[in-house]
Design an enzyme around this catalytic site. Structure first.
Site, mmCIF file in Angstrom:
data_model
loop_
_atom_site.group_PDB
_atom_site.id
_atom_site.type_symbol
_atom_site.label_atom_id
_atom_site.label_comp_id
_atom_site.label_asym_id
_atom_site.label_seq_id
_atom_site.Cartn_x
_atom_site.Cartn_y
_atom_site.Cartn_z
ATOM 1 N N TRP B 325 0.841 -1.210 0.000
ATOM 2 C CA TRP B 325 0.000 0.000 0.000
ATOM 3 C C TRP B 325 0.870 1.252 0.000
ATOM 4 O O TRP B 325 0.533 2.281 -0.570
ATOM 5 C CB TRP B 325 -0.911 -0.019 1.234
ATOM 6 C CG TRP B 325 -1.763 1.208 1.400
ATOM 7 C CD1 TRP B 325 -3.020 1.399 0.915
ATOM 8 C CD2 TRP B 325 -1.429 2.400 2.124
ATOM 9 N NE1 TRP B 325 -3.490 2.645 1.282
ATOM 10 C CE2 TRP B 325 -2.529 3.286 2.024
ATOM 11 C CE3 TRP B 325 -0.300 2.833 2.835
ATOM 12 C CZ2 TRP B 325 -2.550 4.538 2.611
ATOM 13 C CZ3 TRP B 325 -0.313 4.092 3.419
ATOM 14 C CH2 TRP B 325 -1.430 4.933 3.307
ATOM 15 N N HIS B 326 2.027 1.146 0.655
ATOM 16 C CA HIS B 326 2.887 2.316 0.797
ATOM 17 C C HIS B 326 3.576 2.706 -0.486
ATOM 18 O O HIS B 326 3.999 3.850 -0.627
ATOM 19 C CB HIS B 326 3.950 2.080 1.887
ATOM 20 C CG HIS B 326 3.415 2.203 3.262
ATOM 21 N ND1 HIS B 326 2.774 1.192 3.923
ATOM 22 C CD2 HIS B 326 3.401 3.260 4.122
ATOM 23 C CE1 HIS B 326 2.397 1.603 5.115
ATOM 24 N NE2 HIS B 326 2.770 2.854 5.263
ATOM 25 N N GLY B 327 3.728 1.779 -1.395
ATOM 26 C CA GLY B 327 4.388 2.199 -2.630
ATOM 27 C C GLY B 327 4.626 1.060 -3.594
ATOM 28 O O GLY B 327 4.663 -0.104 -3.210
#
Lengths: 290, 480
Positions: B325-327
């Site tokens: 989700w973060h990247g």
């Protein structure tokens, strides 16, 4: 409170308007020391030279730098100003894709265009919008050694010691940087036209002296690759406009540099004295020929 | 516009005054004004993406109503599927398209075949990871019968786009935030003052801690192979504080701003660096995201109700998805995997719910044991952050390897200012420690002391923000 050690530009915007200026890019900002010239040319008080040079990103020749210069000049009519105008291929070049397009000017939307006032002490607009460091640096750098100092006469002193060992690596990095810029740059007619307009207007306020400062021979090769006809162009123009031109690049290998592009302090002193001697001779010739 | 910008300094007081003095009489007008202000706020970043957030809002608004209107369970699932599909589709396209293409090309090339990379020049819409999750929580809760869908269009659109938490969270649940748009608000002085304190603390975290730590972090992470281990150590530790100061600070500003408008947003960080184990860390770090994954992914997968294998699988999935989700980079996935690897042993030995309360709850100082627990947890978390911060896995591995070198005992080759900011980090942690029982560090700090001391603290924080602000540092989490 800012005494020139925490910001490379602020001091230039808090002095009052000036009569005589040194203009150009960072080569001039670091290379020419007004105090030496003021002593050599016996300039006092309002007549003293002030270094109003910035960087190749901020002050290449064009309308933006032109307008800022005239904000810095004293408003009243006078004709005894001295203007040392430093010029090199980069200061009259623009992006290759359209060198005559003013919208592609790299100084667009930067501080010289946006700063309303350039003679105010304190310059709040600059401090709020363009001062790059944290404000605590203003206090901290009064106590901590800083190799850089922007003097009140506009000279940007960078005092690097013992760089002879690291100089080859620094030069190589600078060279690569310039080679990369070379791919995207070319002579700009619009900039050159602005430059001519600028020196004509300055000529009405005094005497203009065109100077090309020395750089490391490796950087000079790249400058010449950008504009092989640069010297011919400037010499021809200076002859037409009746302004003396001093090209110091033939002496490039006699001086020392911080990074190939900017003169070390001692070399800057020598170059400034050369310029001072030359101006004295030019002034003598112009007086004796009248 | 950034929270720590002149534009916001002008924008928010105008919004505040109009909200409370012009639009207060009508709830619909208040919500409408919030909607307009939120769209102006978001459009300031890039007006081209206003359509995207409006589209996402419209899809979930309609799907929410349809899920309840239709009786057929299959059709209900279809509408839920549309909502999830549209939101995850938008997120997947803008955020992960290039990553999937490049990873596939790399894999094909590794197998000896030739494939050319093709990437789109996509701009990542700011906040897309946050508002898509927020709207999905609405349709999922409606589907589950936890929430009634709303017909109040303006309130719903305002809920999705609510500007204080739109671009970097907290990811609000519809069941918490949406009902607040149905209640008429009157100005609550105590709540507003609490909000001001929270904004002040958030700005201190962001401007003084995060932005200044970033300078040294960047130095350490650029060319780590040419720096002594002592530099790398400072870089890693400072990054732990940079990301916390940045993200935690932003959350505090968002929540504080919400309070000034009469809204209660959920706490997103609860002093995570005082965690005594990784499980506790994940109950205290980015709470809105971890609880979202718990409620909408982990529990539907079965949670811990199945076999040990199923539970471990679910835990692993959650951490990997959280990392992803973060990247769109393998480093984030590895970061998630590292945390899974640290969490799973605690789970297997039944130790993941041991440290529930506040460390040294009734004491001024922690015991040596607790100090050791916090130190170990912080070290493990910091090692994980190295992967989070590094541009690729090779750099991360090189960085970690570089730490284990004798040069760790050398003086750092960094500007003298690093010692000044070590001092600031220590002051920051001392204030956090002092306020660890509250929602944020200075919430009730010095309340029982003379006003001079309390206002002296606020003045000191304001002066620090003014003196130490660095220009042009984007919030890390805006990339998400």
């Amino acid at each position: 409170m800012e005494n020139g050690t925490s910001d490379p530009f602020y001091q230039r915007f808090i002095t009052g308007p000036k009569k005589s200026l040194i203009i150009g890019t960072s080569r001039a900002a670091q290379g020419i020391q007004p105090e030496i010239l003021n002593n050599m040319l016996n300039l006092e008080n309002d007549n003293q030279l002030f270094n109003y040079s910035f960087t190749v990103m901020h002050s290449p020749y064009g309308e933006i730098y032109h307008n800022s210069i005239f904000k810095k000049l004293i408003v009243n009519e006078y004709d005894d100003g001295i203007f040392i105008v430093c010029v090199d291929p980069w200061s009259i070049s623009s992006l290759k894709e359209n060198p005559i397009d003013r919208n592609l000017y790299r100084e667009k939307n930067r501080l010289l265009e946006k700063l309303w006032f350039v003679n105010n002490n304190v310059n709040f607009q600059y401090l709020l919008n363009y001062y790059e460091n944290s404000f605590y640096e203003i206090i901290l750098r009064r106590f901590v050694y800083s190799p850089t100092k922007l003097h009140t006469d506009g000279w940007y002193e960078i005092n690097l010691k013992n760089i002879s060992d690291s100089y080859p690596k620094i030069l190589e990095e600078k060279r690569n940087q310039y080679l990369s810029s070379l791919k995207n740059s070319s002579f700009s007619k619009t900039r050159f036209d602005s430059f001519i307009k600028l020196i004509r207007e300055l000529d009405q306020r005094g005497n203009v002296y065109l100077v090309r400062l020395p750089v490391d021979p490796e950087i000079l090769k790249i400058d010449n690759a950008l504009m092989p006809e640069f010297d011919n162009l400037i010499e021809k123009m200076s002859s037409v406009e009746g302004m003396p031109y001093l090209d110091l690049t033939p002496m490039s290998n006699q001086f020392n540099y911080t990074d190939g592009n900017h003169l070390l302090v001692q070399s800057g002193t020598e170059v400034t004295k050369l310029i001072g001697d030359w101006i004295r001779k030019e002034r003598f010739h112009s007086v004796t020929s009248e | 516009m950034l929270f720590n910008s002149y534009e916001f300094l002008l924008f928010f007081p105008v919004v505040f005054l109009l909200y409370w003095f012009v639009f207060q009489k009508s709830l619909k007008a208040q919500n409408g004004f919030i909607l307009i202000a939120s769209y102006v706020f978001y459009g300031w970043w890039d007006w081209r993406f206003l359509g995207l957030i409006a589209f996402s809002s419209l899809v979930d608004y309609i799907c929410g109503l349809k899920i309840v209107q239709v009786q057929d369970s299959f059709k209900r699932k279809v509408y839920l599927g549309i909502s999830l599909g549209v939101n995850l589709g938008l997120l997947g396209f803008f955020k992960y398209f290039n990553f999937f293409i490049e990873s596939t090309v790399q894999m094909i090339n590794t197998l000896g075949f030739q494939a050319n990379s093709y990437s789109l020049q996509l701009i990542l819409p700011v906040g897309i990871s946050f508002y898509t999750f927020q709207t999905m929580s609405y349709t999922i809760d409606v589907y589950r019968g936890k929430l009634k869908p709303t017909k109040k269009t303006i309130a719903f659109f305002a809920y999705v786009s609510f500007f204080p938490q739109l671009v970097a969270g907290p990811i609000e649940r519809a069941s918490n935030l949406l009902p607040q748009f149905f209640q008429k608000k009157s100005f609550d002085y105590a709540l507003a003052m609490d909000g001001m304190r929270q904004i002040l603390w958030g700005l201190f975290m962001k401007v003084v801690i995060a932005d200044n730590c970033a300078v040294f972090v960047n130095q350490a992470f650029n060319n780590p192979e040419s720096q002594p281990a002592s530099n790398l150590l400072i870089g890693a530790v400072f990054f732990s504080f940079q990301i916390y100061g940045d993200f935690g600070g932003y959350s505090n500003i968002a929540i504080g701003t919400g309070k000034l408008l009469g809204f209660n947003l959920m706490q997103n960080f609860a002093f995570p660096y005082f965690s005594r184990d990784i499980a506790e860390f994940w109950r205290r770090w980015h709470i809105s995201l971890s609880t979202w994954f718990r409620d909408y992914v982990y529990i539907p997968l079965g949670g811990s109700k199945g076999t040990n294998y199923q539970s471990l699988r679910n835990i692993f999935i959650i951490f990997l998805v959280s990392g992803f989700w973060h990247g769109a980079n393998w480093t984030f996935i590895i970061w998630g995997a590292i945390h899974a690897a640290l969490f799973i042993p605690l789970y297997l030995f039944g130790k993941n719910r041991v440290n529930i309360g506040i460390v040294a709850q009734n004491k001024a100082l922690p015991s040596f044991y607790e100090l050791g627990q916090m130190g170990v947890t912080f070290t493990l978390v910091t090692l994980g952050w190295i992967f989070f911060r590094s541009p690729d896995i090779n750099s991360a591995v090189g960085f970690v390897r570089g730490l284990f070198d004798r040069s760790i005992f050398q003086m750092p080759q960094m500007d003298i200012r690093v010692y000044l900011f070590m001092m600031w980090v220590v002051i920051f942690m001392l204030l956090e420690w002092g306020g660890r029982r509250e929602e944020f560090a200075i919430q009730k700090m010095a309340f029982n002391k003379p006003a001079l001391i309390r206002y002296g603290l606020y003045y000191g924080l304001v002066m620090a923000i003014f003196l130490f602000a660095i220009k042009d540092q984007e919030f890390i989490y805006f990339q998400f």
